[in-house]
Scaffold this motif. Structure first.
Motif, PDB file in Angstrom:
ATOM      1  N   TRP A 134      -0.087  18.318 -33.344  1.00  0.00           N
ATOM      2  CA  TRP A 134       0.057  17.513 -32.126  1.00  0.00           C
ATOM      3  C   TRP A 134       0.462  16.079 -32.470  1.00  0.00           C
ATOM      4  O   TRP A 134       1.359  15.505 -31.844  1.00  0.00           O
ATOM      5  CB  TRP A 134      -1.247  17.532 -31.335  1.00  0.00           C
ATOM      6  N   ILE A 135      -0.173  15.499 -33.465  1.00  0.00           N
ATOM      7  CA  ILE A 135       0.167  14.129 -33.864  1.00  0.00           C
ATOM      8  C   ILE A 135       1.605  14.066 -34.371  1.00  0.00           C
ATOM      9  O   ILE A 135       2.358  13.137 -34.044  1.00  0.00           O
ATOM     10  CB  ILE A 135      -0.826  13.615 -34.924  1.00  0.00           C
ATOM     11  N   ALA A 136       2.008  15.071 -35.156  1.00  0.00           N
ATOM     12  CA  ALA A 136       3.384  15.103 -35.649  1.00  0.00           C
ATOM     13  C   ALA A 136       4.376  15.234 -34.497  1.00  0.00           C
ATOM     14  O   ALA A 136       5.448  14.608 -34.503  1.00  0.00           O
ATOM     15  CB  ALA A 136       3.562  16.254 -36.636  1.00  0.00           C
ATOM     16  N   HIS A 137       4.031  16.050 -33.512  1.00  0.00           N
ATOM     17  CA  HIS A 137       4.903  16.215 -32.341  1.00  0.00           C
ATOM     18  C   HIS A 137       5.058  14.883 -31.608  1.00  0.00           C
ATOM     19  O   HIS A 137       6.172  14.501 -31.213  1.00  0.00           O
ATOM     20  CB  HIS A 137       4.313  17.269 -31.409  1.00  0.00           C
ATOM     21  N   CYS A 138       3.954  14.175 -31.424  1.00  0.00           N
ATOM     22  CA  CYS A 138       4.013  12.870 -30.759  1.00  0.00           C
ATOM     23  C   CYS A 138       4.803  11.864 -31.591  1.00  0.00           C
ATOM     24  O   CYS A 138       5.536  11.030 -31.045  1.00  0.00           O
ATOM     25  CB  CYS A 138       2.598  12.357 -30.492  1.00  0.00           C
ATOM     26  N   GLY A 139       4.663  11.944 -32.912  1.00  0.00           N
ATOM     27  CA  GLY A 139       5.442  11.063 -33.775  1.00  0.00           C
ATOM     28  C   GLY A 139       6.928  11.324 -33.654  1.00  0.00           C
ATOM     29  O   GLY A 139       7.741  10.388 -33.575  1.00  0.00           O
ATOM     30  N   PRO A 163     -13.742   7.805 -35.831  1.00  0.00           N
ATOM     31  CA  PRO A 163     -13.238   9.173 -36.004  1.00  0.00           C
ATOM     32  C   PRO A 163     -11.728   9.280 -35.897  1.00  0.00           C
ATOM     33  O   PRO A 163     -11.133  10.190 -36.477  1.00  0.00           O
ATOM     34  CB  PRO A 163     -13.935   9.952 -34.884  1.00  0.00           C
ATOM     35  N   LEU A 164     -11.096   8.368 -35.171  1.00  0.00           N
ATOM     36  CA  LEU A 164      -9.638   8.436 -35.069  1.00  0.00           C
ATOM     37  C   LEU A 164      -8.985   8.125 -36.411  1.00  0.00           C
ATOM     38  O   LEU A 164      -7.989   8.747 -36.786  1.00  0.00           O
ATOM     39  CB  LEU A 164      -9.126   7.470 -33.997  1.00  0.00           C
ATOM     40  N   ALA A 165      -9.552   7.173 -37.147  1.00  0.00           N
ATOM     41  CA  ALA A 165      -8.991   6.838 -38.458  1.00  0.00           C
ATOM     42  C   ALA A 165      -9.073   8.031 -39.401  1.00  0.00           C
ATOM     43  O   ALA A 165      -8.188   8.241 -40.243  1.00  0.00           O
ATOM     44  CB  ALA A 165      -9.720   5.640 -39.047  1.00  0.00           C
ATOM     45  N   ALA A 221      -1.221  10.655 -18.312  1.00  0.00           N
ATOM     46  CA  ALA A 221      -1.469  10.774 -19.754  1.00  0.00           C
ATOM     47  C   ALA A 221      -0.339  10.145 -20.555  1.00  0.00           C
ATOM     48  O   ALA A 221      -0.573   9.442 -21.549  1.00  0.00           O
ATOM     49  CB  ALA A 221      -1.629  12.245 -20.137  1.00  0.00           C
ATOM     50  N   ARG A 222       0.897  10.377 -20.136  1.00  0.00           N
ATOM     51  CA  ARG A 222       2.033   9.809 -20.869  1.00  0.00           C
ATOM     52  C   ARG A 222       2.157   8.306 -20.638  1.00  0.00           C
ATOM     53  O   ARG A 222       2.591   7.572 -21.527  1.00  0.00           O
ATOM     54  CB  ARG A 222       3.308  10.570 -20.497  1.00  0.00           C
ATOM     55  N   ALA A 223       1.757   7.829 -19.464  1.00  0.00           N
ATOM     56  CA  ALA A 223       1.737   6.381 -19.232  1.00  0.00           C
ATOM     57  C   ALA A 223       0.678   5.713 -20.106  1.00  0.00           C
ATOM     58  O   ALA A 223       0.891   4.611 -20.631  1.00  0.00           O
ATOM     59  CB  ALA A 223       1.471   6.087 -17.757  1.00  0.00           C
ATOM     60  N   ALA A 224      -0.462   6.374 -20.275  1.00  0.00           N
ATOM     61  CA  ALA A 224      -1.508   5.829 -21.148  1.00  0.00           C
ATOM     62  C   ALA A 224      -1.037   5.799 -22.599  1.00  0.00           C
ATOM     63  O   ALA A 224      -1.324   4.844 -23.340  1.00  0.00           O
ATOM     64  CB  ALA A 224      -2.786   6.656 -21.013  1.00  0.00           C
ATOM     65  N   GLU A 225      -0.321   6.833 -23.017  1.00  0.00           N
ATOM     66  CA  GLU A 225       0.264   6.833 -24.359  1.00  0.00           C
ATOM     67  C   GLU A 225       1.173   5.620 -24.523  1.00  0.00           C
ATOM     68  O   GLU A 225       1.134   4.916 -25.541  1.00  0.00           O
ATOM     69  CB  GLU A 225       1.053   8.123 -24.577  1.00  0.00           C
ATOM     70  N   ARG A 226       1.997   5.355 -23.518  1.00  0.00           N
ATOM     71  CA  ARG A 226       2.896   4.193 -23.544  1.00  0.00           C
ATOM     72  C   ARG A 226       2.101   2.897 -23.704  1.00  0.00           C
ATOM     73  O   ARG A 226       2.463   2.021 -24.498  1.00  0.00           O
ATOM     74  CB  ARG A 226       3.725   4.158 -22.254  1.00  0.00           C
ATOM     75  N   ILE A 227       1.011   2.765 -22.947  1.00  0.00           N
ATOM     76  CA  ILE A 227       0.197   1.549 -23.015  1.00  0.00           C
ATOM     77  C   ILE A 227      -0.353   1.342 -24.421  1.00  0.00           C
ATOM     78  O   ILE A 227      -0.333   0.230 -24.958  1.00  0.00           O
ATOM     79  CB  ILE A 227      -0.939   1.616 -21.976  1.00  0.00           C
ATOM     80  N   VAL A 228      -0.845   2.410 -25.043  1.00  0.00           N
ATOM     81  CA  VAL A 228      -1.393   2.291 -26.395  1.00  0.00           C
ATOM     82  C   VAL A 228      -0.313   1.846 -27.377  1.00  0.00           C
ATOM     83  O   VAL A 228      -0.542   0.966 -28.217  1.00  0.00           O
ATOM     84  CB  VAL A 228      -2.023   3.622 -26.851  1.00  0.00           C
ATOM     85  N   ALA A 286      -1.653   9.465 -29.573  1.00  0.00           N
ATOM     86  CA  ALA A 286      -1.622  10.925 -29.477  1.00  0.00           C
ATOM     87  C   ALA A 286      -2.953  11.469 -28.972  1.00  0.00           C
ATOM     88  O   ALA A 286      -2.990  12.407 -28.162  1.00  0.00           O
ATOM     89  CB  ALA A 286      -1.281  11.533 -30.837  1.00  0.00           C
ATOM     90  N   VAL A 287      -4.053  10.896 -29.427  1.00  0.00           N
ATOM     91  CA  VAL A 287      -5.372  11.359 -28.991  1.00  0.00           C
ATOM     92  C   VAL A 287      -5.604  11.009 -27.522  1.00  0.00           C
ATOM     93  O   VAL A 287      -6.098  11.839 -26.743  1.00  0.00           O
ATOM     94  CB  VAL A 287      -6.478  10.768 -29.883  1.00  0.00           C
TER      95      VAL A 287
END
Length: 273
Positions: free
Chosen positions: A246-251, A7-9, A195-202, A175-176
């Protein structure tokens, strides 16, 4: 893996998302190609970690100047100092958890909360999802709080997605993960930092930013808390437009992090840092 089982794709087909993914990839490639990266990448990584921690702490209410974060050694005196200390510890710990993330993301999240909490929490509330009736301290996120059973179910679903892997670009996955953890607020405290640390890990683990020189936290902070929370409302809505925003904001946050590290590269090249 098909979009039906990944679903993420499928989020890659939302309006503007492919363009965000492409823009992020090009920005990251440019900073990795900087001549300073060939001989001083370790310094860029260290500086990106410091600036990323400062940005994450700012979003959680501790908006300190970079030089104040750099010079301080005592982070236990008052609430803002504890927040900055937690952000610094999380940024340092994230790089130690990369090999575990794909096999046991829930274990990593528990470890992140334990590290963030340090010695400030008592009892058995640290490093585990909250139980029914337990309070959550996340003052800037006012969205309705999911119940403990819903949190457990959605964490399990997120974990399964990560373990299964897939073809979604790093921007979408990060982002998800970020948005879902912020929505769930699974711990009693420090959920935004986690949450932001997990984003960093990904972003690191995906191979997009293997040297951790593109601190998205810097970009989230630069865009401001109001814009961050407004974009997060899009994630919470679950609509195509909201998810794409949200994805655009994270980008954009990643691109601003790239800009920050590019400036550090330029300063090192001039001998100014």
């Amino acid at each position: 893996m098909s979009s039906a089982s990944d679903p993420l794709a499928a989020l890659g087909s939302l309006p503007g998302v492919a363009e965000s993914v492409d823009s992020v990839r090009k920005a990251v490639d440019r900073v990795y190609g900087h001549r300073v990266m060939r001989r001083r990448s370790g310094e860029i990584t260290s500086e990106a970690a410091l600036r990323g921690a400062r940005g994450s702490a700012a979003l959680s209410g501790a908006d300190w100047a970079l030089e104040e974060v750099r010079r301080r050694t005592d982070f236990g005196a008052e609430e803002e100092a504890r927040t900055v200390g937690a952000a610094l510890r999380l940024t340092a710990e994230a790089g130690q958890l990369l090999s575990i993330w794909r096999q046991s993301p829930l274990r990593v999240l528990a470890r992140l909360h334990l590290v963030a909490s340090g010695s400030t929490a008592e009892g058995d509330v640290v490093g585990r999802p909250r139980l029914a009736g337990e309070p959550v301290d996340e003052p800037f996120v006012t969205a309705p709080l999911p119940g403990a059973d819903e949190v457990a179910g959605r964490l399990d679903g997120l974990s399964r997605l990560i373990i299964a892997g897939g073809s979604a670009p790093a921007l979408i996955t990060s982002a998800v993960v970020h948005g879902e953890l912020l929505a769930l607020r699974p711990f009693g405290s420090y959920n935004g930092l986690v949450a932001r640390a997990a984003e960093r890990i990904v972003l690191i683990n995906s191979g997009l930013d293997p040297k951790a020189i593109c601190p998205a936290e810097v970009g989230h902070a630069e865009q401001g808390r109001e814009a961050y929370l407004e974009a997060f409302e899009g994630y919470l809505s679950g609509t195509a437009e909201g998810m794409a925003a949200w994805i655009a904001h994270c980008g954009r946050a990643i691109e601003l992090g790239v800009r920050e590290s590019t400036a550090v590269c330029e300063a090192l090249q001039r001998g100014a840092a």
